[in-house]
Design an enzyme around this catalytic site. Structure first.
Site, PDB file in Angstrom:
ATOM      1  CD  GLU A 163      -3.084  -1.069   2.172  1.00  0.00           C
ATOM      2  OE1 GLU A 163      -2.842  -0.463   3.214  1.00  0.00           O
ATOM      3  OE2 GLU A 163      -4.142  -1.702   1.979  1.00  0.00           O
TER       4      GLU A 163
HETATM    5  C1  BMA Z   1      -4.744  -3.536   5.033  1.00  0.00           C
HETATM    6  C2  BMA Z   1      -3.418  -4.008   5.554  1.00  0.00           C
HETATM    7  C3  BMA Z   1      -3.073  -3.520   6.897  1.00  0.00           C
HETATM    8  C4  BMA Z   1      -4.271  -3.247   7.744  1.00  0.00           C
HETATM    9  C5  BMA Z   1      -5.545  -3.720   7.137  1.00  0.00           C
HETATM   10  C6  BMA Z   1      -6.772  -3.394   7.934  1.00  0.00           C
HETATM   11  O1  BMA Z   1      -4.689  -2.690   3.983  1.00  0.00           O
HETATM   12  O2  BMA Z   1      -2.431  -3.857   4.621  1.00  0.00           O
HETATM   13  O3  BMA Z   1      -2.251  -2.398   6.804  1.00  0.00           O
HETATM   14  O4  BMA Z   1      -4.098  -3.791   8.962  1.00  0.00           O
HETATM   15  O5  BMA Z   1      -5.646  -3.157   5.906  1.00  0.00           O
HETATM   16  O6  BMA Z   1      -6.987  -2.030   8.065  1.00  0.00           O
END
Ligand code: BMA
Length: 798
Positions: free
Chosen positions: A420
């Site tokens: 991300e």
């Molecule tokens: C995603 C993951 C984490 C996070 C999750 C829940 O995008 O990559 O960074 O814990 O979302 O929010």
């Protein structure tokens, strides 16, 4: 050459196993566990309490603010060449051997090797001083002149989740987290083996074995390889590189779970002279070809799917996070249990997420032998990173260490640059806090790391696939549905209805999720019952998403009565999560070949907490794990609920070309069979729409079965669960011959058998009056006296 003749002549002594270690706390020395960390040592000596209990997390934040010193003494018999190997130091360490500083470290993910031949005596003192991290990070931020997205953690090459996450406690250990060894050798040694698969057909596998040998003399040696091939070589003093061609006749391929066997070949290589073997190394490999296709020829868009041994395969799986904040508590058994649960849930891929750790060797060995493909992130998550020369060099070495370590595992399907980061930069408003020059510099740094350094390393040191970032586009960009892997968080983060999982379908879903609470015994591990309400300080401390409990309750209200009783609330939260996630998993699988993967967020937890996991910290399966097992089964029936009380009935399958009979049955809530249709079906594609059924009445439900394959669908209801008046069931059970037999006089749904220790072979199931459910419990001697059985009836009467 047989494997048993492969006896090493160089010595590798694990210093952590042979010697006693100590650590210093307030001027006193205490015994220490190595590999380990300061938190575990402090717990073992009763200096701090379990940081997972209650709100203890708050009281241990002083630990990372201090310096921690470890020491040991070890004895040595002289060889001509000796080096100390540190497989993992977390993180900023100064290492002293016999009072000489031999190493400064700054990366927990790297392996460090130091030649110490000139310093070793018979009795040696080794001291490792771990510096407080936050001071160093603050200094680095001052030098840079601004804060980067992600906070100060980005300056340190340490697991991101140690700093706290939206499912993780802030518990940031330091210490010697992997083994320490003394490597000694005399004449020459094999430094490295790299096996390339040049060509793989049904009749032959042609391999190139690249061998690096280090020698302290000029010398003629003989190399002996897998197929008894022998070659004479002349070594120069220093580093020597050779390659050998090896063939395997009639090779057996390695396949992911569900598609065939996981054949592994051991390739021993030895070097010898007239006195016998000098050194040898055995490398285990699996013969398979994994292609990542990211250009879809038909649409011209960027697709995203894996072709394994020539077969396009739909990836069924989940996202993996570290199993504990304190890694030394993760035993071989934990690794086996979790990966067995992955296979039992019919998954064929897991994604090792970039905010954790590059896992231990045992993890990948088990993935190899269980057929679990690994999508391996590099350890970068939800942040932008510095790009000064030292930092870049540091991550380059980290990538080389880990790509080399993992390159022969057949399970490794993909190396992915980050989690991300690109998405955050482009769509989460991160750029707004920077001047144009700063933003340009930060983005160039990103490009350097993820578009240049990392792909080059993957290419030069392995034959694996590389992908820059997961997702390619997030939900903020409409392209997420048409190109590359996607993280769809409209459900949960944006409060969109679960139904949207059925329409927002990407080419490959690498993250989507919804939270629930772990079972009550897990909650009891960190709190007593006086705290069992959502607003209690302890329950709040074990929910790390700022809107977590609110979102769970809001979504629950849409479909269910929100139970006032805490334990029933937990039960409802798990049903909510699993039914919601089912919509997504089934829709992804139905949408093959457009969509070629469904990896839900998240498989597991690193401590006891409310989270998106399907399996809690103690390994208990939530309802979602049973749902994954059902939806990801090789053949599964999917009921797609449409408008006007219509259900589309699909068969989704990993195999095609079989005939069966589909039974479509509708029942009243009291269990009266209302209608029964038999359809002969020929399954010709991996997702096939078989029929549509329309209901006249609401107080009926539908179940479908494939007769020969013995596959049963979950139940389809037309209304929200809260609108039903389920009749009171009379549930009976008895326990005989290690089996629990359950019967009922009216249909029961989401049947949850609990209250006793151990894990049942099934749970959250449906039971009709003419059926018997037989359950096994992993603990063969469990006591059925305290057994409690709930169903949707118990939720609605609340
Ligand atoms: C995603 C993951 C984490 C996070 C999750 C829940 O995008 O990559 O960074 O814990 O979302 O929010």
């Amino acid at each position: 050459m047989s494997l048993s003749s492969c006896i090493k002549k160089q010595e590798l002594v694990l210093i952590n196993e042979l010697t006693d270690w100590e650590f210093q706390y307030e001027d006193k020395w205490f015994s220490a566990q190595v590999p380990g960390n300061n938190f575990s040592d402090l717990i073992n000596h009763g200096i701090i309490n379990d940081p997972f209990y209650g709100t203890n997390e708050d009281s241990i934040q002083w630990i990372p603010e201090r310096e921690w010193v470890y020491q040991t003494t070890f004895y040595n018999t002289k060889y001509s060449n000796e080096s100390l190997i540190f497989n993992g130091l977390d993180t900023y360490a100064d290492v002293y051997l016999n009072d000489s500083l031999i190493l400064n470290t700054n990366n927990m993910f790297r392996k460090w090797e130091v030649n110490v031949s000139h310093l070793l005596k018979e009795k040696n003192s080794l001291i490792i001083k771990f510096n407080a991290i936050s001071k160093i990070e603050t200094q680095k931020q001052i030098t840079l002149g601004y804060a980067l997205p992600g906070g100060k953690r980005v300056f340190t090459r340490k697991a991101g989740f140690h700093y706290g996450w939206d499912w993780g406690a802030k518990i940031s250990p330091s210490g010697i987290w992997k083994s320490v060894a003394l490597k000694s050798w005399n004449i020459c040694k094999i430094n490295d083996i790299h096996i390339n698969n040049d060509n793989l057909t049904d009749s032959i596998a042609n391999l190139t074995v690249n061998i690096e040998i280090e020698s302290s003399v000029k010398k003629i040696i003989t190399i002996n390889a897998y197929d008894n091939k022998t070659e004479e070589l002349s070594l120069k003093k220093g580093i020597n590189k050779f390659l050998l061609k090896v063939s395997i006749l009639n090779p057996e391929l390695w396949w992911p779970n569900g598609y065939g066997n996981q054949k592994l070949y051991a390739i021993p290589i030895s070097i010898s002279d007239k006195n016998g073997i000098i050194d040898c190394k055995t490398t285990k490999i699996g013969l398979r070809d994994i292609k990542l296709v990211s250009k879809d020829k038909i649409s011209g868009n960027e697709g995203f799917y894996f072709i394994i041994n020539g077969k396009p395969i739909f990836m069924k799986g989940s996202n993996y996070v570290p199993q504990d904040n304190l890694q030394n508590r993760v035993t071989k058994k934990h690794y086996y249990n979790i990966l067995k649960d992955v296979v039992d849930a019919n998954m064929n891929m897991i994604r090792v997420w970039g905010g954790g750790i590059y896992e231990q060797d045992i993890f990948y060995n088990l993935c190899d032998s269980l057929g679990i493909l690994v999508w391996q992130d590099f350890m970068f998550a939800c942040a932008m990173y510095p790009s000064d020369t030292l930092f870049l060099e540091n991550i380059k070495q980290e990538a080389i260490d880990n790509v080399k370590r993992l390159r022969h595992h057949p399970s490794i399907a993909l190396w992915c640059g980050n989690n991300e980061n690109s998405e955050g930069w482009h769509r989460w408003g991160w750029q707004n806090s920077f001047t144009e020059d700063q933003a340009e510099k930060i983005w160039k740094g990103y490009q350097k790391i993820f578009q240049d350094i990392l792909p080059k390393i993957v290419n030069s040191y392995s034959q694996s696939n590389y992908w820059e970032s997961s997702p390619k586009f997030g939900r903020g960009d409409p392209r997420h549905q048409f190109e590359g892997p996607a993280h769809y968080w409209g459900v949960w983060h944006d409060g969109e209805p679960f139904k949207n999982f059925e329409t927002k379908i990407p080419r490959f879903m690498s993250e989507f999720g919804f939270q629930s609470f772990p079972q009550i015994s897990t909650i009891a591990s960190f709190s007593d019952s006086a705290n069992w309400y959502l607003q209690s300080e302890i329950m709040q401390a074990h929910q790390k998403h700022p809107r977590g409990n609110k979102l769970i309750t809001e979504y629950m209200r849409r479909e269910y009565n929100v139970p006032r009783n805490f334990e029933k609330f937990i039960y409802a939260s798990q049903i909510l999560q699993s039914n919601g996630m089912r919509l997504g998993m089934e829709a992804h699988r139905r949408s093959q070949p457009y969509c070629m993967g469904s990896l839900y967020w998240q498989l597991n937890d690193c401590w006891p907490v409310a989270s998106w996991s399907s399996r809690d910290y103690y390994g208990n399966w939530k309802a979602l794990h049973f749902t994954a097992q059902d939806v990801f089964a090789p053949i599964s029936i999917s009921l797609e609920k449409k408008e006007n009380k219509i259900f589309n009935i699909w068969v989704i399958s990993d195999t095609t070309n079989f005939n069966d009979t589909l039974l479509i049955e509708t029942y009243s809530l009291t269990g009266k069979l209302i209608s029964s249709i038999k359809r002969k079906v020929k399954i010709e594609s991996k997702s096939q729409l078989i029929d549509s059924v329309s209901f006249c009445k609401d107080d009926e439900f539908i179940i479908c079965r494939l007769k020969q394959k013995r596959v049963e669908s979950k139940v389809g209801f037309t209304k929200s669960i809260k609108e039903y008046h389920f009749p009171k069931p009379n549930i009976k059970y008895n326990y005989e011959n290690n089996k629990l037999k359950i019967t009922t006089d009216t249909p029961i749904f989401q049947v949850y058998v609990h209250g006793v220790r151990g894990k049942f072979s099934d749970n959250f199931f449906t039971l009709l009056p003419d059926q018997e459910k037989l359950l096994e419990n992993k603990l063969s001697n469990f006591n059925p006296n305290n057994l409690v059985i709930w169903s949707l009836y118990d939720l609605n009467k609340n």
